[in-house]
Design an enzyme around this catalytic site. Structure first.
Site, PDB file in Angstrom:
ATOM      1  N   HIS A  50       0.182  -2.738  -0.256  1.00 57.24           N
ATOM      2  CA  HIS A  50       0.041  -4.079  -0.605  1.00 57.24           C
ATOM      3  C   HIS A  50       1.386  -4.038  -1.616  1.00 57.24           C
ATOM      4  CE1 HIS A  50      -1.495  -1.347  -3.541  1.00 57.24           C
ATOM      5  NE2 HIS A  50      -1.652  -2.818  -4.545  1.00 57.24           N
ATOM      6  N   ASP A  80      -2.581   1.510   3.428  1.00 55.68           N
ATOM      7  CA  ASP A  80      -2.074   1.436   2.682  1.00 55.68           C
ATOM      8  C   ASP A  80      -1.095   1.679   2.006  1.00 55.68           C
ATOM      9  OD1 ASP A  80      -2.057  -0.629   0.481  1.00 55.68           O
ATOM     10  OD2 ASP A  80      -2.908   0.260  -1.081  1.00 55.68           O
ATOM     11  N   SER A 158       0.535   1.091  -9.097  1.00 51.79           N
ATOM     12  CA  SER A 158       0.677   0.607  -7.443  1.00 51.79           C
ATOM     13  C   SER A 158       1.196   1.627  -6.910  1.00 51.79           C
ATOM     14  CB  SER A 158      -0.004  -0.278  -6.662  1.00 51.79           C
ATOM     15  OG  SER A 158      -1.025  -0.924  -7.390  1.00 51.79           O
TER      16      SER A 158
END
Length: 303
Positions: A50, A80, A158
């Site tokens: 993402h 992911d 992230s």
């Protein structure tokens, strides 16, 4: 004077931060930022799918201020995970095995939250074997077997590293769940298979069932009869997905998939690579005290 427990804790966090931070980059894309971890000595970096989105390239900035242009080699939305290639990247971090983690174990997160490069937070493993539903357009997805931690994670973390007390990267942080809940994609044999495929083919063909589950013990009589101590309790069956169409329900306790015993979300995930797409997949569940056999037909995960 003996070292206090707090001093020992601080010493560990300082050492891990020193060892891991040089291998974690701030990732700049046209439409956002995040973090990435160098995982091979020839310039491959690991981040979240993402983070890269549909982007094809960007810039990685390392702790020493050096910059490296990178190309996106491939991404796998289901896990992911995404792989980048930056020829001028520093050497790889040391990676460990998340399957050896235990609840309560110290972990340290290294990343670039809110644009603050080289930030370090520490906490413990709060839970293991979590499964988190996410969505992209009309497609429902489930990220399986994530690590839950109370180490503070914010947007920008992230793709950064989650390390154990030995400085081994055991997870890749994700902020998909939002502020206040730290989650990380585990580094283990399943992840390594995904990364190897991304590096060679640029994508991972994945079979999709559409379930969210958590580890759960089997009732004593069933455990004694089968010799199996745990299964996976379905807490969500994605409406309209293959599992839903096959007749699986919330609350079912999955005992086996493809005639292979499962005791956590990773056990299901191992059966959902390309070779399972479009083929009958036997699933045995415990429902209302009775064993029920269901045949599901996984579809290919598409964006």
């Amino acid at each position: 004077m003996d070292e206090s427990p707090l001093d020992a804790y601080s010493r560990i966090v300082v050492a891990v931060a020193r060892d891991v931070t040089p291998h974690v980059a701030s990732v700049r894309m046209r439409r956002g930022t995040g973090s990435a971890v160098v995982f091979t000595d020839d310039g491959f970096l690991l981040t979240n799918a993402h983070v890269v989105g549909s982007g094809r390239d960007g810039t990685a900035v390392f702790a020493d201020g050096s910059e490296a242009r990178f190309d996106v080699v491939g991404a796998d939305p289901l896990s992911d995970l995404a792989v980048l290639k930056a020829p001028d990247a520093p050497p790889a971090a040391v990676f460990g095995d998340a399957d050896a983690l235990r609840v309560g174990q110290l972990v340290i997160a290294v990343g670039n939250p809110l644009g603050l490069a080289g930030s370090v937070t520490a906490g413990v493993v709060s839970a293991l074997g979590r499964a988190v539903p996410v969505s992209s357009g009309r497609v429902g997805r489930v990220i399986e077997d994530v690590i839950q931690t109370d180490a503070a994670l914010n947007p920008g973390n992230s793709g950064g590293a989650l390390a154990n007390s030995r400085g081994e990267v055991v997870g890749i942080n994700t902020a998909l769940a939002g502020i206040g809940l730290g989650l990380a994609i585990p580094m283990n044999s399943t992840t390594q298979r995904i990364l190897s495929t991304l590096m060679v083919e640029g994508r991972v063909r994945r079979a999709y069932l559409g379930v969210v589950g958590v580890p759960a013990p089997l009732p004593d009589p069933v455990a004694e009869r089968t010799g199996q101590k745990a299964g996976v309790r379905l807490v969500q069956v994605v409406p309209g997905g293959p599992a839903d169409r096959a007749g699986l329900h919330d609350g079912d306790l999955v005992l086996s998939v493809a005639r292979t015993e499962v005791k956590d979300a990773q056990g299901i995930q191992r059966q959902l690579f390309a070779e399972a797409i479009g083929l009958p997949l036997p699933v045995t569940v415990l429902r209302n005290g009775a064993m029920v056999d269901v045949i599901a037909t996984p579809t290919e995960l598409t964006a």
